[in-house]
Each structure stands twice: as structure tokens, then as C-alpha cells.
Design a protein around this motif. Structure first.
Motif, PDB file in Angstrom:
ATOM      1  N   LEU A 166       0.835  -1.198   0.000  1.00 43.53           N
ATOM      2  CA  LEU A 166       0.000   0.000   0.000  1.00 43.53           C
ATOM      3  C   LEU A 166       0.872   1.251   0.000  1.00 43.53           C
ATOM      4  O   LEU A 166       0.562   2.235  -0.697  1.00 43.53           O
ATOM      5  N   ALA A 167       1.964   1.246   0.734  1.00 49.48           N
ATOM      6  CA  ALA A 167       2.871   2.398   0.765  1.00 49.48           C
ATOM      7  C   ALA A 167       3.415   2.695  -0.625  1.00 49.48           C
ATOM      8  O   ALA A 167       3.469   3.863  -1.047  1.00 49.48           O
ATOM      9  N   ASP A 168       3.811   1.661  -1.351  1.00 52.92           N
ATOM     10  CA  ASP A 168       4.344   1.867  -2.706  1.00 52.92           C
ATOM     11  C   ASP A 168       3.273   2.429  -3.635  1.00 52.92           C
ATOM     12  O   ASP A 168       3.538   3.323  -4.449  1.00 52.92           O
ATOM     13  N   LEU A 170       0.534   4.179  -2.841  1.00 54.56           N
ATOM     14  CA  LEU A 170       0.199   5.557  -2.487  1.00 54.56           C
ATOM     15  C   LEU A 170       1.317   6.519  -2.876  1.00 54.56           C
ATOM     16  O   LEU A 170       1.054   7.641  -3.333  1.00 54.56           O
ATOM     17  N   ALA A 171       2.561   6.093  -2.706  1.00 58.38           N
ATOM     18  CA  ALA A 171       3.684   6.956  -3.084  1.00 58.38           C
ATOM     19  C   ALA A 171       3.663   7.246  -4.577  1.00 58.38           C
ATOM     20  O   ALA A 171       3.920   8.377  -5.014  1.00 58.38           O
ATOM     21  N   LEU A 172       3.332   6.233  -5.364  1.00 56.07           N
ATOM     22  CA  LEU A 172       3.243   6.400  -6.813  1.00 56.07           C
ATOM     23  C   LEU A 172       2.176   7.415  -7.183  1.00 56.07           C
ATOM     24  O   LEU A 172       2.402   8.305  -8.005  1.00 56.07           O
ATOM     25  N   ARG A 173       1.015   7.308  -6.565  1.00 57.12           N
ATOM     26  CA  ARG A 173      -0.086   8.211  -6.883  1.00 57.12           C
ATOM     27  C   ARG A 173       0.174   9.632  -6.362  1.00 57.12           C
ATOM     28  O   ARG A 173      -0.208  10.611  -6.994  1.00 57.12           O
ATOM     29  N   LEU A 174       0.829   9.742  -5.229  1.00 54.08           N
ATOM     30  CA  LEU A 174       1.164  11.068  -4.713  1.00 54.08           C
ATOM     31  C   LEU A 174       2.151  11.771  -5.627  1.00 54.08           C
ATOM     32  O   LEU A 174       2.023  12.971  -5.899  1.00 54.08           O
ATOM     33  N   ARG A 175       3.147  11.021  -6.127  1.00 54.21           N
ATOM     34  CA  ARG A 175       4.124  11.632  -7.045  1.00 54.21           C
ATOM     35  C   ARG A 175       3.441  12.068  -8.329  1.00 54.21           C
ATOM     36  O   ARG A 175       3.749  13.121  -8.886  1.00 54.21           O
ATOM     37  N   GLN A 176       2.507  11.248  -8.815  1.00 48.64           N
ATOM     38  CA  GLN A 176       1.804  11.584 -10.047  1.00 48.64           C
ATOM     39  C   GLN A 176       1.006  12.879  -9.896  1.00 48.64           C
ATOM     40  O   GLN A 176       0.867  13.650 -10.843  1.00 48.64           O
ATOM     41  N   SER A 177       0.490  13.111  -8.694  1.00 48.26           N
ATOM     42  CA  SER A 177      -0.292  14.319  -8.451  1.00 48.26           C
ATOM     43  C   SER A 177       0.585  15.512  -8.089  1.00 48.26           C
ATOM     44  O   SER A 177       0.069  16.590  -7.782  1.00 48.26           O
ATOM     45  N   GLY A 178       1.909  15.301  -8.127  1.00 46.11           N
ATOM     46  CA  GLY A 178       2.829  16.398  -7.856  1.00 46.11           C
ATOM     47  C   GLY A 178       3.202  16.570  -6.402  1.00 46.11           C
ATOM     48  O   GLY A 178       3.897  17.523  -6.040  1.00 46.11           O
ATOM     49  N   LYS A 179       2.767  15.652  -5.547  1.00 44.67           N
ATOM     50  CA  LYS A 179       3.085  15.738  -4.124  1.00 44.67           C
ATOM     51  C   LYS A 179       4.322  14.903  -3.812  1.00 44.67           C
ATOM     52  O   LYS A 179       4.423  13.758  -4.232  1.00 44.67           O
ATOM     53  N   LYS A 180       5.253  15.466  -3.088  1.00 44.44           N
ATOM     54  CA  LYS A 180       6.480  14.766  -2.735  1.00 44.44           C
ATOM     55  C   LYS A 180       6.424  14.186  -1.318  1.00 44.44           C
ATOM     56  O   LYS A 180       7.405  13.650  -0.825  1.00 44.44           O
ATOM     57  N   SER A 181       5.265  14.293  -0.672  1.00 43.86           N
ATOM     58  CA  SER A 181       5.142  13.871   0.716  1.00 43.86           C
ATOM     59  C   SER A 181       5.181  12.355   0.852  1.00 43.86           C
ATOM     60  O   SER A 181       4.847  11.612  -0.075  1.00 43.86           O
ATOM     61  N   VAL A 182       5.593  11.893   2.022  1.00 46.52           N
ATOM     62  CA  VAL A 182       5.591  10.468   2.346  1.00 46.52           C
ATOM     63  C   VAL A 182       4.161  10.063   2.704  1.00 46.52           C
ATOM     64  O   VAL A 182       3.470  10.785   3.439  1.00 46.52           O
ATOM     65  N   PRO A 183       3.671   8.939   2.192  1.00 49.26           N
ATOM     66  CA  PRO A 183       2.297   8.527   2.498  1.00 49.26           C
ATOM     67  C   PRO A 183       2.050   8.385   3.993  1.00 49.26           C
ATOM     68  O   PRO A 183       2.924   7.923   4.745  1.00 49.26           O
ATOM     69  N   ARG A 184       0.863   8.756   4.408  1.00 48.29           N
ATOM     70  CA  ARG A 184       0.431   8.602   5.801  1.00 48.29           C
ATOM     71  C   ARG A 184      -0.625   7.493   5.825  1.00 48.29           C
ATOM     72  O   ARG A 184      -1.666   7.622   5.183  1.00 48.29           O
ATOM     73  N   ILE A 185      -0.341   6.436   6.537  1.00 48.46           N
ATOM     74  CA  ILE A 185      -1.203   5.256   6.497  1.00 48.46           C
ATOM     75  C   ILE A 185      -1.683   4.904   7.900  1.00 48.46           C
ATOM     76  O   ILE A 185      -0.876   4.746   8.826  1.00 48.46           O
ATOM     77  N   ALA A 186      -2.996   4.774   8.056  1.00 46.39           N
ATOM     78  CA  ALA A 186      -3.591   4.328   9.310  1.00 46.39           C
ATOM     79  C   ALA A 186      -3.739   2.814   9.283  1.00 46.39           C
ATOM     80  O   ALA A 186      -4.031   2.224   8.237  1.00 46.39           O
ATOM     81  N   VAL A 187      -3.555   2.192  10.425  1.00 47.68           N
ATOM     82  CA  VAL A 187      -3.737   0.749  10.563  1.00 47.68           C
ATOM     83  C   VAL A 187      -4.892   0.516  11.522  1.00 47.68           C
ATOM     84  O   VAL A 187      -4.819   0.875  12.707  1.00 47.68           O
ATOM     85  N   ALA A 188      -5.974  -0.053  11.011  1.00 45.51           N
ATOM     86  CA  ALA A 188      -7.157  -0.284  11.835  1.00 45.51           C
ATOM     87  C   ALA A 188      -6.939  -1.480  12.750  1.00 45.51           C
ATOM     88  O   ALA A 188      -6.254  -2.453  12.399  1.00 45.51           O
ATOM     89  N   GLY A 189      -7.517  -1.422  13.918  1.00 50.14           N
ATOM     90  CA  GLY A 189      -7.505  -2.574  14.796  1.00 50.14           C
ATOM     91  C   GLY A 189      -8.493  -3.625  14.328  1.00 50.14           C
ATOM     92  O   GLY A 189      -9.330  -3.377  13.456  1.00 50.14           O
ATOM     93  N   LEU A 190      -8.418  -4.795  14.913  1.00 55.90           N
ATOM     94  CA  LEU A 190      -9.351  -5.878  14.569  1.00 55.90           C
ATOM     95  C   LEU A 190     -10.626  -5.786  15.402  1.00 55.90           C
ATOM     96  O   LEU A 190     -11.725  -5.992  14.904  1.00 55.90           O
ATOM     97  N   ASN A 191     -10.476  -5.461  16.668  1.00 53.58           N
ATOM     98  CA  ASN A 191     -11.579  -5.502  17.616  1.00 53.58           C
ATOM     99  C   ASN A 191     -12.208  -4.117  17.820  1.00 53.58           C
ATOM    100  O   ASN A 191     -11.610  -3.103  17.455  1.00 53.58           O
ATOM    101  N   PRO A 192     -13.425  -4.064  18.397  1.00 50.19           N
ATOM    102  CA  PRO A 192     -14.024  -2.765  18.703  1.00 50.19           C
ATOM    103  C   PRO A 192     -13.081  -1.908  19.546  1.00 50.19           C
ATOM    104  O   PRO A 192     -12.426  -2.411  20.467  1.00 50.19           O
ATOM    105  N   HIS A 193     -12.995  -0.636  19.217  1.00 45.59           N
ATOM    106  CA  HIS A 193     -12.139   0.304  19.941  1.00 45.59           C
ATOM    107  C   HIS A 193     -10.681  -0.154  19.966  1.00 45.59           C
ATOM    108  O   HIS A 193      -9.941   0.154  20.907  1.00 45.59           O
ATOM    109  N   ALA A 194     -10.265  -0.878  18.916  1.00 50.18           N
ATOM    110  CA  ALA A 194      -8.895  -1.391  18.818  1.00 50.18           C
ATOM    111  C   ALA A 194      -8.503  -2.181  20.058  1.00 50.18           C
ATOM    112  O   ALA A 194      -7.367  -2.121  20.544  1.00 50.18           O
ATOM    113  N   GLY A 195      -9.460  -2.966  20.574  1.00 48.24           N
ATOM    114  CA  GLY A 195      -9.172  -3.854  21.698  1.00 48.24           C
ATOM    115  C   GLY A 195      -9.348  -3.224  23.055  1.00 48.24           C
ATOM    116  O   GLY A 195      -9.403  -3.931  24.062  1.00 48.24           O
TER     117      GLY A 195
END
Length: 316
Positions: A166-168, A170-195
Motif C-alpha cells: 500500500l505504501a508503494d 500511495l507513493a506512486l499516486r502522490l508523485r503523479q499528483s505532484g506531491k512529494k510527501s511520504v504517504p500517511r497510512i492508518a492501521v485499523a484494529g481488529l476488535n471494537p475500539h482497537a481492543g
């Protein structure tokens, strides 16, 4: 612009496609809305015209609204023809219309879905199901498995693979849109309220959190989590994150389809060629009635073209 140097194996065939890039398009089950949304999308003024889209398969055996074995055979033949063309270098990418899995199984399609079909035919073991549309991009650690089995399929390898692919992307699409920023990725928990600190489950502390820590040592993206699933998608839709890693199928698809049903695209990460599809099914109940919205198919065609062009003419 210089072409990318050929790589070994499957990638070498992929990169032999001429500059006039050809993209295979399968209509899926001919009894569903696939043929009509493909037709409408290919005639849209919003279609990317830098590639040649070739409809693969005749879509035979159709009784609108009624899936048949004949229609399933037609859909399977189109998939096999597209896969062969991709591996032989005739196509730069593939866009797949929706299929009816029950009828497909009756004619010898022994895969959970088209994602797994193309992974098998390209001998790809590390791949990720990703969906993007509107303000959301989600990647799934597990896909077509029963909910009760999801914890069994979660592993450090699966979470790390999903995060890096996913990082790769998103980085590709950000560069295509002219953004040089590093992707920011959230990781969801499995359980309600992340356990809730272990009171509602221990997978977050024992499995997910260590993976987030390891992902952040790679440097491809900034990963946050595990975060509570009931708020993380709102935060992503508001722009706090560029993408969300989801632990199971509906955790990611419900918010994506709620916010971007007519523009969502399923893209398989990790294959040696771009593969996309609309995020909807066959919709037999409205086939041939002029009610089908071609927006998701159009988005899938355009994303496939975008990714194929990037592979052949990479940005610096």
C-alpha cells in the motif's frame, strides 16, 4: 521520454508492450451489467485516450438477468485469454468486469475471486486487494474468508506485506499528483475500539502494534495504529491519512462503498501488471434496463491506464 529498462521474469514480458499501450477489458458475466457499463465507459469523454482498450471475449451465452453456465464459460474464456496476453506481452494491463462466482465454479473456476485468478496465473504469492475511490484508499490484510476465521489468517507477514504494498501504491499516486510527501497510512484494529487496551481482544497489542512499529522502520510511509475502526475512516476521509490498512474484507469495503460507490476501483497490488475492476457486482436485477452506473468501470479503466503508463514511463 526514455522507457524503463526491462526486468527479468514476468516483468520483462510486461514491459515489451509497445508505446501504444493496449489494455485488455473483460465484461464479466454477460447476463449482468458488465457489458453495458463497459460499453458506456469506453465511449465516455472522460476516458483516458493514451492507451488502447481492447474488449476480450464475445460475451456469449447471455440471458440478461439470468446467469447461465454458458455465460460463465464465456467469462472464464475471456479471463484466460487476458491472462495469456498479459504474460506474453500483448497487453499492458487488464480491467475485469464482475463475474458470478457460483456459476463460475460450475465451469471450473476454482478461485475465491478474480484477484486470486490473476495471482495464480502470474505465479504471484504476495499480493494485496486494495480499493480506492473518493477520499478513501483501503488495503485488506484478509479478503474472502469467513469472519470466524479472520484471526487465523492474520499474521505478521500478511500485515507487513499489505503495509509495504500500500505504501508503494500511495507513493506512486502522490508523485503523479505532484506531491512529494511520504504517504500517511492508518492501521485499523481488529476488535471494537482497537481492543480497548486488551479488554475487548488482544490482537492489537500482541500482533498489530509490533507490525506497525516494524513498518515504520522501513521509511516508505508513516504508519499509525492500531486505531479504532469506528473512527479511522472518518479521519482518513477528512484528509488525515492517505490510506487505511484493514484487517478484514467488510471493514474496508463498507466505508469505501458508502463514500464512493460509483467511483470506487478494486486494484490488485503486487502483480507484475496492473489489474483493476469496478467495485460492484453483476447486478442481474437491473441488467439491460439502462439503470446501471458506469462510473466505477470508467474509474477502473482510467486507473489501469494511469498505472500502465507509469510502468512504461516512470516519473523521476
Amino acid at each position: 521520454m526514455d522507457r524503463q529498462a526491462p526486468k527479468e521474469g514476468l516483468h520483462q514480458n510486461f514491459l515489451t508492450v509497445p508505446a501504444s499501450l493496449r489494455i485488455a477489458v473483460t465484461v464479466g458475466d454477460p447476463a449482468g451489467i458488465g457489458p453495458e457499463v463497459v460499453r458506456e465507459a469506453l465511449h465516455s469523454d472522460a476516458l483516458v485516450r493514451d492507451c488502447v482498450f481492447e474488449v476480450v471475449g464475445a460475451g456469449e451465452g447471455a440471458q440478461l438477468g439470468r446467469p447461465t453456465e454458458a455465460g460463465a464459460r464465456s467469462a472464464l474464456a475471456a479471463l484466460e485469454r487476458a491472462a495469456s496476453g498479459l504474460l506474453e506481452g500483448r497487453y499492458a494491463a487488464v480491467v475485469t468486469g464482475p463475474i458470478h462466482k457460483a456459476r463460475m465454479r460450475e465451469v471450473g473456476f476454482h478461485f475465491p475471486g478474480q484477484t486470486e485468478f490473476f495471482a495464480h496465473h502470474s505465479q504471484t504469492s504476495d499480493y494485496t486487494m486494495c480499493l480506492t475511490g473518493g477520499p478513501l484508499t483501503v488495503a485488506l490484510v484478509t479478503t474472502h474468508v469467513p469472519y470466524r476465521e479472520v484471526p487465523e489468517y492474520l499474521s505478521p507477514r500478511a500485515i507487513l506485506r499489505t503495509g509495504l504494498q500500500l505504501a508503494d501504491f500511495l507513493a506512486l499516486r502522490l508523485r503523479q499528483s505532484g506531491k512529494k510527501s511520504v504517504p500517511r497510512i492508518a492501521v485499523a484494529g481488529l476488535n471494537p475500539h482497537a481492543g480497548e487496551e486488551g479488554h475487548l481482544g488482544g490482537e492489537e497489542a500482541a500482533l498489530i502494534a509490533p507490525c506497525v512499529q516494524q513498518l515504520n522502520t522501513d521509511g516508505r510511509a508513516v504508519f499509525s495504529g492500531p486505531l479504532s475502526p469506528d473512527t479511522v475512516f472518518y479521519r482518513a476521509a477528512q484528509g488525515e491519512f492517505d490510506g487505511v490498512i484493514c484487517m478484514y474484507h467488510d471493514q474496508g469495503l463498507i466505508p469505501l462503498k458508502l463514500l464512493a460507490f460509483h467511483e470506487g476501483v478494486n486494484v490488485t497490488l503486487g502483480l507484475p501488471f496492473p489489474r483493476t475492476s469496478p467495485d460492484h457486482g453483476t447486478a442481474f436485477e437491473i441488467a439491460g434496463q439502462g439503470k446501471a452506473n458506469a462510473g466505477s468501470m470508467l474509474a477502473a479503466l482510467n486507473l489501469a491506464a494511469e498505472l500502465a503508463l507509469k510502468a512504461h514511463f516512470p516519473l523521476p
